[in-house]
Design an enzyme around this catalytic site. Structure first.
Site, mmCIF file in Angstrom:
data_model
loop_
_atom_site.group_PDB
_atom_site.id
_atom_site.type_symbol
_atom_site.label_atom_id
_atom_site.label_comp_id
_atom_site.label_asym_id
_atom_site.label_seq_id
_atom_site.Cartn_x
_atom_site.Cartn_y
_atom_site.Cartn_z
ATOM 1 N N ALA A 1 24.591 1.978 18.613
ATOM 2 C CA ALA A 1 25.291 1.985 17.326
ATOM 3 C C ALA A 1 24.392 2.672 16.293
ATOM 4 C CB ALA A 1 25.596 0.561 16.884
ATOM 5 N N GLU B 1 18.767 -4.729 20.734
ATOM 6 C CA GLU B 1 19.310 -5.355 19.528
ATOM 7 C C GLU B 1 18.464 -6.520 19.024
ATOM 8 O OE1 GLU B 1 21.013 -4.568 22.183
ATOM 9 O OE2 GLU B 1 22.865 -3.540 21.638
ATOM 10 N N GLU C 1 25.892 -0.241 26.397
ATOM 11 C CA GLU C 1 27.172 -0.968 26.473
ATOM 12 C C GLU C 1 28.328 -0.004 26.769
ATOM 13 O OE1 GLU C 1 26.296 -2.841 22.622
ATOM 14 O OE2 GLU C 1 26.698 -4.756 23.605
ATOM 15 N N GLY D 1 24.284 -0.129 21.983
ATOM 16 C CA GLY D 1 25.679 0.255 22.187
ATOM 17 C C GLY D 1 25.811 1.417 23.156
#
Ligand SMILES: CCCCCCCCCCCCC/C=C/C(=O)SCCNC(=O)CCNC(=O)[C@H](O)C(C)(C)COP(=O)(O)OP(=O)(O)OC[C@H]1O[C@@H](n2cnc3c(N)ncnc32)[C@H](O)[C@@H]1OP(=O)(O)O
Length: 269
Positions: free
Chosen positions: A74, A142, A122, A119
């Site tokens: 992200a 994270e 992910e 992310g």
């Protein structure tokens, strides 16, 4: 594909190799970080996979621009100033987009041609198969940002490598290399050229009935999501759908035709 702001390069690129769509996350100067624009472009692409469009791809290969990152996760700039509800909403939105890739009728292969972090990992785990370059590093950092994986990492990582190993990666935030990821089962292959390897694997899969590929994917994920009892029922129902498909009829006929031709061609003993 989605234009990148005022006249800049599109954040998502698409090209075709036969019936395989090769999709490139195109923010190479930012580690192909997933900002709102790139998530929206992924959403638009994933929606087209489900739509009955002309000449749909029969497989998807997802890669990152450049050779340093598949995706660095992200966009951290989007982390700043979020209140609890907007952070939760952003997670739900990213989870929904990644889920669209998992639910796509086509096989989706992540060519992890660099780091896949947060992310980015992910996203790679929402793909069906992962092929990593030897220099790839994969992790969920994270926790180092005071957060936890929010786009499915706490759910898909344990399913892929087991709870204990998943917790070690999530709680330390430390990335692992491609060979360790392969040893753990997080990636299917390590290849010097993961994009070419992904395209070659895609072609081995697109040689088969797209109707059956879509249903085989659906059966596997149904069982992982709903448990083995429900998964077995869904599997049986999907076999039923394939059993009356023109694709199965043609494939079975081809099998018998091949048998016939090999027996008639056999030299008399
Ligand atoms: C619905 C969409 C919403 C969008 C997002 C909303 C978010 C919100 C809420 C909460 C989310 C919780 C879940 C979190 C998920 C995450 O993914 S958090 C991010 C996890 N990723 C990382 O921690 C990786 C950070 N980056 C790095 O470790 C390194 O940059 C690298 C990838 C290993 C590359 O290193 P190096 O080769 O040394 O290059 P750098 O100079 O470090 O980076 C190059 C430029 O890229 C920029 N950049 C890198 N990563 C990110 C990133 N994740 N976000 C934004 N920008 C990133 C970096 O800043 C450099 O840019 P410049 O300084 O402008 O050159």
């Amino acid at each position: 594909m989605s234009a990148g702001g005022t006249g800049t390069a599109p954040v998502l690129l698409e090209r075709r190799e036969g019936d395989t769509a090769i999709i490139t996350l195109n923010r190479p100067t930012k580690g192909n970080a997933l900002d709102h624009e790139l998530i929206s472009a992924l959403e638009e692409f994933a929606a087209r996979l489900q739509a009955s469009v002309d000449d749909p791809p029969h497989a998807v290969v997802l890669m990152g621009a450049g050779d340093r990152a598949f995706s660095a996760g992200a966009d951290i700039h989007n982390l700043v100033g979020l209140d609890e509800k907007s952070a939760t909403d952003q997670m739900l939105r990213g989870q929904a987009v990644f889920g669209m890739l998992e639910d796509a009728p086509q096989v989706v292969i992540a060519a992890v041609n660099g780091v896949a972090l947060g992310g980015g990992l992910e996203l790679a785990m929402a793909c069906d198969i992962r092929i990593a370059a030897p220099h790839a590093r994969l992790g969920q950092p994270e926790i180092t940002l005071g957060n936890l994986p929010g786009w499915g990492g706490t759910q898909r990582l344990p399913r892929l490598i087991g709870e204990g190993r998943a917790l070690e990666l999530i709680l330390t935030g430390e990335p692992i290399g491609a060979s360790e990821a392969h040893r753990l089962g997080l990636v299917n292959q390590v290849a010097d050229d993961p994009v070419s390897a992904a395209i070659a694997l895609a072609q081995r899969i697109t040689a088969h009935s797209a109707f059956a590929v879509a249903r085989a994917k659906k059966a596997v994920y149904a069982g992982m999501r709903d448990g083995i009892r429900a998964g077995l029922e869904i599997e049986a129902a999907l076999v039923g759908e394939c059993a009356v498909s023109p694709e199965q009829r043609a494939a079975v006929q081809a099998f018998f035709d091949r048998k016939k031709s090999t027996t008639t061609n056999k030299e008399p003993t």
